[in-house]
Design a protein around this motif. Structure first.
Motif, short mmCIF file in Angstrom:
data_model
loop_
_atom_site.label_atom_id
_atom_site.label_comp_id
_atom_site.label_asym_id
_atom_site.label_seq_id
_atom_site.Cartn_x
_atom_site.Cartn_y
_atom_site.Cartn_z
N ILE A 105 -9.27 -59.05 -11.08
CA ILE A 105 -8.21 -58.17 -11.57
C ILE A 105 -7.65 -57.27 -10.48
CG2 ILE A 105 -9.81 -56.38 -12.37
CD1 ILE A 105 -7.93 -55.98 -14.77
N LYS A 106 -8.47 -56.90 -9.50
CA LYS A 106 -8.00 -56.05 -8.41
C LYS A 106 -6.89 -56.73 -7.60
CE LYS A 106 -11.89 -52.97 -7.27
NZ LYS A 106 -12.03 -52.54 -8.62
N GLU A 107 -6.84 -58.05 -7.63
CA GLU A 107 -5.85 -58.77 -6.84
C GLU A 107 -4.46 -58.77 -7.48
OE1 GLU A 107 -7.23 -62.58 -5.52
OE2 GLU A 107 -9.05 -61.73 -4.63
N ILE A 108 -4.33 -58.14 -8.64
CA ILE A 108 -2.98 -57.93 -9.19
C ILE A 108 -2.20 -56.97 -8.31
CG2 ILE A 108 -1.71 -56.92 -11.13
CD1 ILE A 108 -3.87 -58.06 -12.98
N ALA A 109 -2.87 -55.96 -7.78
CA ALA A 109 -2.22 -55.00 -6.89
C ALA A 109 -1.71 -55.72 -5.64
CB ALA A 109 -3.22 -53.91 -6.50
N PRO A 110 -0.59 -55.24 -5.10
CA PRO A 110 0.12 -53.99 -5.40
C PRO A 110 1.16 -54.11 -6.51
CG PRO A 110 1.13 -55.03 -3.51
CD PRO A 110 -0.03 -55.91 -3.90
N ARG A 111 1.14 -55.21 -7.26
CA ARG A 111 2.07 -55.33 -8.38
C ARG A 111 1.59 -54.44 -9.53
NH1 ARG A 111 1.15 -61.30 -9.07
NH2 ARG A 111 -0.80 -60.57 -8.14
N PRO A 112 2.52 -53.86 -10.28
CA PRO A 112 2.15 -52.86 -11.29
C PRO A 112 1.63 -53.48 -12.59
CG PRO A 112 4.52 -53.11 -11.22
CD PRO A 112 3.98 -53.94 -10.10
N MET A 113 0.79 -52.70 -13.25
CA MET A 113 0.15 -53.10 -14.50
C MET A 113 0.29 -51.98 -15.51
SD MET A 113 -3.95 -53.61 -15.04
CE MET A 113 -4.00 -54.58 -13.55
N LEU A 114 0.67 -52.34 -16.75
CA LEU A 114 0.74 -51.38 -17.85
C LEU A 114 -0.16 -51.89 -18.96
CD1 LEU A 114 2.02 -48.95 -19.35
CD2 LEU A 114 3.85 -50.51 -20.09
N ILE A 115 -1.14 -51.08 -19.36
CA ILE A 115 -2.09 -51.45 -20.39
C ILE A 115 -1.94 -50.50 -21.57
CG2 ILE A 115 -4.55 -51.66 -20.95
CD1 ILE A 115 -5.09 -52.45 -18.10
N ILE A 116 -1.75 -51.06 -22.76
CA ILE A 116 -1.48 -50.27 -23.96
C ILE A 116 -2.52 -50.61 -25.03
CG2 ILE A 116 0.22 -49.74 -25.75
CD1 ILE A 116 2.37 -50.83 -23.75
N ALA A 117 -3.10 -49.59 -25.63
CA ALA A 117 -4.10 -49.80 -26.68
C ALA A 117 -3.97 -48.74 -27.75
CB ALA A 117 -5.51 -49.76 -26.08
N GLU A 167 -9.63 -50.12 -21.69
CA GLU A 167 -10.08 -49.03 -20.82
C GLU A 167 -10.93 -49.57 -19.67
OE1 GLU A 167 -10.14 -45.27 -23.90
OE2 GLU A 167 -11.91 -46.55 -23.83
N ASP A 168 -11.76 -50.56 -19.93
CA ASP A 168 -12.59 -51.12 -18.87
C ASP A 168 -11.75 -51.93 -17.88
OD1 ASP A 168 -14.72 -49.93 -20.07
OD2 ASP A 168 -15.67 -51.77 -20.77
N ALA A 169 -10.75 -52.65 -18.37
CA ALA A 169 -9.86 -53.38 -17.47
C ALA A 169 -9.09 -52.41 -16.58
CB ALA A 169 -8.90 -54.26 -18.26
N PHE A 170 -8.65 -51.33 -17.17
CA PHE A 170 -7.92 -50.32 -16.40
C PHE A 170 -8.80 -49.73 -15.29
CE2 PHE A 170 -6.66 -45.87 -15.72
CZ PHE A 170 -5.34 -46.05 -15.32
N LYS A 171 -10.05 -49.44 -15.62
CA LYS A 171 -10.96 -48.90 -14.61
C LYS A 171 -11.20 -49.89 -13.48
CE LYS A 171 -13.49 -46.07 -17.99
NZ LYS A 171 -14.75 -45.97 -18.77
N ALA A 172 -11.26 -51.16 -13.81
CA ALA A 172 -11.56 -52.19 -12.80
C ALA A 172 -10.37 -52.52 -11.92
CB ALA A 172 -12.06 -53.46 -13.49
N ALA A 173 -9.17 -52.25 -12.41
CA ALA A 173 -7.96 -52.63 -11.67
C ALA A 173 -7.65 -51.61 -10.57
CB ALA A 173 -6.78 -52.72 -12.63
N ALA A 174 -6.85 -52.06 -9.63
CA ALA A 174 -6.40 -51.18 -8.54
C ALA A 174 -5.02 -50.63 -8.87
CB ALA A 174 -6.36 -51.96 -7.23
N GLN A 175 -4.64 -49.59 -8.19
CA GLN A 175 -3.30 -49.02 -8.34
C GLN A 175 -2.26 -49.99 -7.77
OE1 GLN A 175 -2.44 -46.42 -9.99
NE2 GLN A 175 -4.27 -45.13 -10.13
N PRO A 176 -1.03 -49.96 -8.32
CA PRO A 176 -0.51 -49.08 -9.36
C PRO A 176 -0.86 -49.59 -10.76
CG PRO A 176 1.24 -50.48 -8.55
CD PRO A 176 0.03 -50.80 -7.72
N LYS A 177 -1.24 -48.69 -11.62
CA LYS A 177 -1.64 -49.06 -12.98
C LYS A 177 -1.42 -47.86 -13.89
CE LYS A 177 -6.44 -47.71 -11.99
NZ LYS A 177 -7.86 -48.13 -11.99
N GLU A 178 -1.24 -48.15 -15.17
CA GLU A 178 -1.05 -47.09 -16.15
C GLU A 178 -1.68 -47.52 -17.46
OE1 GLU A 178 2.50 -44.31 -18.14
OE2 GLU A 178 3.01 -45.93 -16.73
#
Length: 351
Positions: A284-296, A307-318
């Motif tokens: 999941i960290k390899e998504i960066a530097p492309r942005p990620m938006l997680i909604i729950a 929440e766990d995916a968000f913690k594991a991901a790199a910035q930029p993320k929201e």
């Protein structure tokens, strides 16, 4: 009691027919539309919808609906591909999202995953962490070949179980410029560890033993048995709240569709096997530097996946938590799904 709840929950994930026999006693006089051409939402008068098909890298023909803003002649658009929830079809949530996002200026493809809905693939009603990840990239292939789409401005949205596949696809496919998820499930995690990772090593071993023995039965009969139904024939009121919420969406007029596995069919019994040792969010960290938006949803039983995916991901993320929302609210409740935020996210990042 806790283990019984988890077994019940897992049986829902793996058996779309878990509630199939409850229809008459639990419909509350709601009349369902059982037409296969039925959509669970109204098409916007600002949008056109066209049925199409395209192939994935494994040669499976996928069925999709393309949503295009009206009066689009001569314009070049950013585009989105959408799929999910797990066990749903494009006439349900993914189509609703596509309709809304097309209204906001995107060309959007909602598609049925391999082995489900109107898409090809045999046997039916199977899921695969690899192939379902590939389905998103195949949708990107299709979008990027259209003359009215800028192939450098393509994003994806995953709902529920296909949110995890969307993240996995974005990690490996660098053509995807931005990704958003709603009500995310990590299917490999929940299949292999149970809800809230509660399965013990002994229980996991027992599950694998049962699945392995089922393979002998399938090999002997030459058919793929459907998942067994571990739920009662009708809801008696003491089921977990989120199971009742799934029932309210899939088994009533609100979201019922005859091609949806969760509405009217069953996953194959051995579907979990491919998820048991293939964690889909490893990179999941390899998504960066492309942005990620997680909604729950604030009250979603699945919130911890997001929440766990968000913690594991790199910035930029929201990460956005929707107040008072449960998991299925983000399937179809337009007053809770933050479409304006999704629009802002993709317009900002698909440029």
């Amino acid at each position: 009691m806790k283990r019984a709840v988890i077994v019940m929950a897992l049986s829902f994930l793996l058996s779309g027919k878990a509630f199939a026999q409850n229809e008459q006693s639990n419909q509350n006089s709601k009349k369902m539309n059982t037409s296969k051409d039925h959509y669970t939402f109204k098409l916007s008068d600002q949008v056109t919808r066209t049925k199409l098909s395209f192939k994935n890298r494994y040669g499976i023909s996928l069925s999709g609906d393309l949503y295009v803003p009206k009066n689009s002649d001569g314009k070049i658009f950013s585009a989105l591909a959408i799929s999910g929830p797990f066990g749903a079809v494009k006439e349900q949530s993914s189509g609703l999202y596509a309709n809304q996002m097309a209204e906001r200026g995107f060309i959007v493809l909602a598609f049925d995953p391999s082995f489900t809905g109107e898409s090809g693939g045999e046997p039916r009603n199977v899921s695969s962490p690899d192939i379902n990840t590939e389905d998103f990239s195949a949708a990107v292939d299709f979008l990027g070949l259209q003359k009215n789409i800028d192939r450098n401005k393509i994003g994806i949205i995953g709902i529920c179980g296909f949110a995890g596949f969307a993240l996995n696809a974005t990690a490996v496919d660098k053509r995807i410029k931005a990704v958003a998820t709603t009500s995310m499930y990590d299917m490999s995690r929940v299949m292999s560890k149970g809800y809230n990772d509660i399965l013990t090593p002994e229980q996991r071993t027992q599950m694998l033993e049962q699945l392995s023995q089922q393979r002998w039965k399938d090999a002997e009969t030459g058919t793929y048995a459907p998942s067994s139904n571990n739920l009662p024939e009708k809801l008696i009121g003491d089921e977990p709240q989120f199971v009742k919420e799934y029932f309210e969406y899939y088994k009533t007029s609100r979201g019922f569709h005859p091609r949806s596995i969760n509405s009217n069919a069953s996953w194959t019994a051995t579907s979990p096997l491919s998820f048991m040792n293939m964690p889909i969010l490893t990179y999941i960290k390899e998504i960066a530097p492309r942005p990620m938006l997680i909604i729950a949803g604030e009250n979603a039983h699945s919130r911890y996946f997001s929440e766990d995916a968000f913690k594991a991901a790199a910035q930029p993320k929201e990460l956005i938590i929707i107040p008072n929302a449960v998991h299925v609210d983000l399937y179809d409740q337009c007053d809770k799904i933050p479409f304006e935020k999704l629009t802002e996210f993709f317009k900002t990042n698909l440029k």
